[in-house]
Design an enzyme around this catalytic site. Structure first.
Site, PDB file in Angstrom:
ATOM      1  N   LYS A  65     -12.184  17.052  13.546  1.00 20.49           N
ATOM      2  CA  LYS A  65     -12.916  16.751  15.205  1.00 20.49           C
ATOM      3  C   LYS A  65     -13.004  18.588  15.698  1.00 20.49           C
ATOM      4  CE  LYS A  65     -10.458  13.136  14.962  1.00 20.49           C
ATOM      5  NZ  LYS A  65      -9.833  12.354  13.799  1.00 20.49           N
ATOM      6  N   THR A 121       1.162  -1.100  -0.051  1.00 23.21           N
ATOM      7  CA  THR A 121       0.307   0.105  -0.094  1.00 23.21           C
ATOM      8  C   THR A 121       0.519   1.474   0.132  1.00 23.21           C
ATOM      9  OG1 THR A 121       0.064   0.349   2.415  1.00 23.21           O
ATOM     10  CG2 THR A 121      -2.110  -1.102   1.600  1.00 23.21           C
ATOM     11  N   TRP A 166     -17.609  15.099  15.187  1.00 26.66           N
ATOM     12  CA  TRP A 166     -16.660  14.624  13.938  1.00 26.66           C
ATOM     13  C   TRP A 166     -17.738  15.540  12.318  1.00 26.66           C
ATOM     14  CZ3 TRP A 166     -16.611   8.686  14.456  1.00 26.66           C
ATOM     15  CH2 TRP A 166     -15.396   8.342  15.067  1.00 26.66           C
ATOM     16  N   GLU A 173      -5.388  -4.494   0.870  1.00 27.97           N
ATOM     17  CA  GLU A 173      -6.246  -4.735   2.537  1.00 27.97           C
ATOM     18  C   GLU A 173      -7.134  -6.227   1.642  1.00 27.97           C
ATOM     19  OE1 GLU A 173      -4.959  -1.943   2.544  1.00 27.97           O
ATOM     20  OE2 GLU A 173      -3.842  -2.173   4.051  1.00 27.97           O
TER      21      GLU A 173
HETATM   22  P1  ADP Z   1      -3.326   3.781  -1.067  1.00 28.44           P
HETATM   23  O1  ADP Z   1      -3.404   3.320   1.120  1.00 28.44           O
HETATM   24  O2  ADP Z   1      -2.411   4.287  -1.176  1.00 28.44           O
HETATM   25  O3  ADP Z   1      -4.630   5.148  -1.320  1.00 28.44           O
HETATM   26  P2  ADP Z   1      -5.062   1.550  -1.492  1.00 28.44           P
HETATM   27  O4  ADP Z   1      -6.224   1.755  -2.999  1.00 28.44           O
HETATM   28  O5  ADP Z   1      -5.547   0.416  -0.805  1.00 28.44           O
HETATM   29  O6  ADP Z   1      -4.162   2.567  -1.679  1.00 28.44           O
HETATM   30  O7  ADP Z   1      -6.387   2.552  -0.298  1.00 28.44           O
HETATM   31  C1  ADP Z   1      -7.514   1.720   0.621  1.00 28.44           C
HETATM   32  C2  ADP Z   1      -8.340   2.985   1.151  1.00 28.44           C
HETATM   33  O8  ADP Z   1      -8.745   4.148  -0.287  1.00 28.44           O
HETATM   34  C3  ADP Z   1      -9.463   3.111   1.222  1.00 28.44           C
HETATM   35  O9  ADP Z   1      -9.208   2.651   3.649  1.00 28.44           O
HETATM   36  C4  ADP Z   1     -10.342   3.974   1.866  1.00 28.44           C
HETATM   37  O10 ADP Z   1     -10.312   5.277   2.924  1.00 28.44           O
HETATM   38  C5  ADP Z   1      -9.694   4.681   0.534  1.00 28.44           C
HETATM   39  N1  ADP Z   1     -11.592   4.069  -0.684  1.00 28.44           N
HETATM   40  C6  ADP Z   1     -11.610   3.644  -1.527  1.00 28.44           C
HETATM   41  N2  ADP Z   1     -12.319   3.281  -2.433  1.00 28.44           N
HETATM   42  C7  ADP Z   1     -12.885   4.029  -1.355  1.00 28.44           C
HETATM   43  C8  ADP Z   1     -14.757   4.905  -2.079  1.00 28.44           C
HETATM   44  N3  ADP Z   1     -14.879   4.435  -2.724  1.00 28.44           N
HETATM   45  N4  ADP Z   1     -14.828   6.276  -1.010  1.00 28.44           N
HETATM   46  C9  ADP Z   1     -14.007   6.246  -0.531  1.00 28.44           C
HETATM   47  N5  ADP Z   1     -13.080   6.093   0.248  1.00 28.44           N
HETATM   48  C10 ADP Z   1     -12.589   5.433  -0.625  1.00 28.44           C
END
Ligand code: ADP
Length: 539
Positions: A434, A181, A439, A326
């Site tokens: 916050k 990631t 929130w 993940e």
């Molecule tokens: P990185 O951590 O490198 O950005 P990832 O693609 O694994 O790579 O990121 C996953 C994160 O992206 C999720 O935990 C979430 O916060 C965000 N995410 C993924 N899809 C969506 C979505 N449709 N709407 C909002 N947030 C999203």
């Protein structure tokens, strides 16, 4: 029942046997190439043979630094099918992070696109485990490079066995793939995918109520093959015999629109920034997009205004989905239930802007302050997930303990869930604002701003505040045509009726650009620094 192993070998062998005539269309630096699955399957066997000859053994990692093209697709299958582990490397990371992950994964061989060579050359002095470099290029000669030893992908394939047999002793829980990631702080975290996880996730992409990928589709994964396996689309596509269109390096919205039109693409996948770019192109140009049955969008929240523009202005159906590296990544997807199709346009749009309902095969729970939250679309909690395509740990990383607890992945994403089970991502825990003990969702404010005609992109971040602890500040990129004629006041007036008074940002800053992460998401950390400096300067 029989206990036959769910391994990836069956995927490529199915394409080879049942769909030899179906095509992979691949754009590289050298132009558009067309291969049948028969050819791809044979080239995949040749690559597995070449890697075996280079000494790659079962369980060893082979890294790729490459764009979306046919050679990368061949690596996607040759490496796991020979029992090794496909490690896709995010080429947009810094050289330090790239060196870290290659060393951490202990990659034995690296496959690299010729235009990415300069980046890899910068990393090479730091690399401790790499025994060979293979250059993927349309040119017949190996380009000049400081890397050693180097091999030419096509020359290796030309000398290899087209009938290489994949080993039969691969177990379904053996590692097949690996991806780090991008981690906004600290070193990237590694996730290992098993054969079983990939097979089951691929099946999930084909379910009628998820992405419904099928043989009849022409699929264009715009999301890079180094970003959570292009969301698993290449795996499913090969297995199902779907025509694949791979967009290659340095594409523009114009090029994407052209590819969709010429190849009659039916389904495509990418992050919102890609779709914002394409939307601009569609608004300005004239393209026939009638082949598209769905645009899969995830990675960060798809703004409601953008979904509306695609669906209502361009008649292109949108599929909002959520996942993480993940989670392979698909977890929830917003396909409407039969009776929800009867709702009016605005209500349907509201649902589509949520990330959707759980894909069969997984379980989720949402933990608030006092246990699981109510299904009321209001109470917020952290999304926790478990299932057969969810990672159970970070690879050799002590941060495993934080995220994987009691058999669940704790995502760090704050969400609500409504009466119908539609999940809405409110924010990442670290991006929530916050204010006065309550929130504020940066995502909701961003969505609202991006629904304004003048706004191209908007990101909202917190700045420290003496009285309220934190307060939101909005950063807005205006569309070119609106730059001279749009004021802060106009945007404030637009927001005010939509939110409680204390949600309204303290200020709106106009920027030329919003900094983005390596996978095209708003880089909130650097934006927060930039905004805090700006606020200090003004006070
Ligand atoms: P990185 O951590 O490198 O950005 P990832 O693609 O694994 O790579 O990121 C996953 C994160 O992206 C999720 O935990 C979430 O916060 C965000 N995410 C993924 N899809 C969506 C979505 N449709 N709407 C909002 N947030 C999203």
């Amino acid at each position: 029942m029989m206990q036959t192993p769910l391994t990836m070998t069956q995927m490529m062998e199915r394409a080879e046997k049942y769909f030899p005539k179906k095509e992979v269309v691949s754009r590289t630096g050298g132009g558009i190439h067309r291969f049948t699955y028969k050819q791809i399957a044979e080239r995949t066997r040749r690559l597995a043979d070449s890697l075996t000859k280079l000494g790659v053994k079962k369980g060893e990692r082979v890294g790729t630094l490459a764009w979306n093209h046919h050679r990368h697709l061949e690596a996607y299958f040759a490496i796991p099918c020979m029992g090794a582990v496909l490690h896709t490397i995010n080429i947009r990371l810094s050289p330090q992070h790239i060196s870290y992950i290659i060393n951490h994964a202990e990659d034995k061989v690296l496959l690299v696109d010729s235009d990415i060579l300069p980046l890899l050359e910068k990393c090479a002095p730091e690399l401790k485990t790499v025994k060979a470099y293979i250059i993927m290029s349309d040119e017949t000669e190996i380009p000049e490079t400081t890397l050693s030893p180097v091999y030419h992908y096509e020359q290796l394939l030309a000398e290899a066995n087209p009938e290489f047999s994949y080993p039969e002793d691969i177990a379904e829980n053996d590692p097949a793939g690996m991806c780090y990631t991008s981690a906004t702080t600290g070193n990237p975290k590694g996730v290992v995918y098993s054969h079983r996880g990939i097979v089951l996730h691929s099946m999930a992409l084909g379910l009628a109520d998820s992405a419904a990928l099928s043989e009849k589709d022409i699929a264009l994964p715009v999301v890079p093959m180094f970003h959570a396996n292009a969301w698993g689309m290449p795996f499913s596509a090969v297995w199902f015999g779907t025509t694949l269109v791979l967009p290659g390096p340095y594409f523009t919205p114009k090029l994407l629109a052209g590819l969709i039109e010429q190849e009659k693409v039916t389904v495509t996948a990418g992050v919102p920034t890609i779709w914002l770019g394409l939307l601009k192109e569609l608004d300005e140009g004239s393209y026939d997009m009638s082949s598209l049955r769905g645009v899969l969008c995830g990675g960060s929240a798809a703004p409601k205004g953008m979904i509306k523009a695609f669906e209502q202005r361009h008649k292109i159906p949108f599929m909002h989905a959520y996942g993480m590296t993940e989670t392979s990544p698909l977890v929830v997807i917003s396909t409407l239930k039969s009776y929800q199709e009867e709702l009016d346009d605005e209500e349907r749009l509201e649902l589509r802007a949520k990330q959707g309902t759980l894909v069969p095969g997984l379980e989720i729970k949402i933990l608030g302050k006092d246990g699981e939250v109510a299904w009321d679309g209001k109470e917020m909690g952290e999304l926790c997930i478990r299932g057969p395509w969810i990672a159970s740990e970070y690879y050799k990383d002590e941060r495993t303990e934080d995220a994987f607890r009691d058999g669940w992945l704790h995502t760090g994403d704050v969400v609500t869930i409504d009466e119908e089970g539609f999940v809405k991502i409110v924010d990442r825990t670290k991006d929530l604002i916050k204010s006065g003990g309550e929130w504020i969702s940066s995502v909701d404010l961003e969505n609202a701003l991006m629904a304004h005609d003048a706004v191209f992109e908007a990101a909202v971040v917190a700045v420290p505040h003496e009285q309220w602890q934190e307060r939101p500040i909005a950063c807005v990129v205006l569309k070119d045509a609106y730059k001279e004629k749009t004021s802060k006041e106009e945007l404030f007036d637009f927001l005010k009726p939509q939110f409680a008074k204390w949600w309204i940002p303290d200020d709106i800053l106009f920027l030329e650009e919003i900094p983005k992460t390596s996978v095209g998401k708003f880089l909130k950390m650097s934006l927060r620094d930039q905004v805090q400096k700006e606020v200090l300067r003004k006070s």
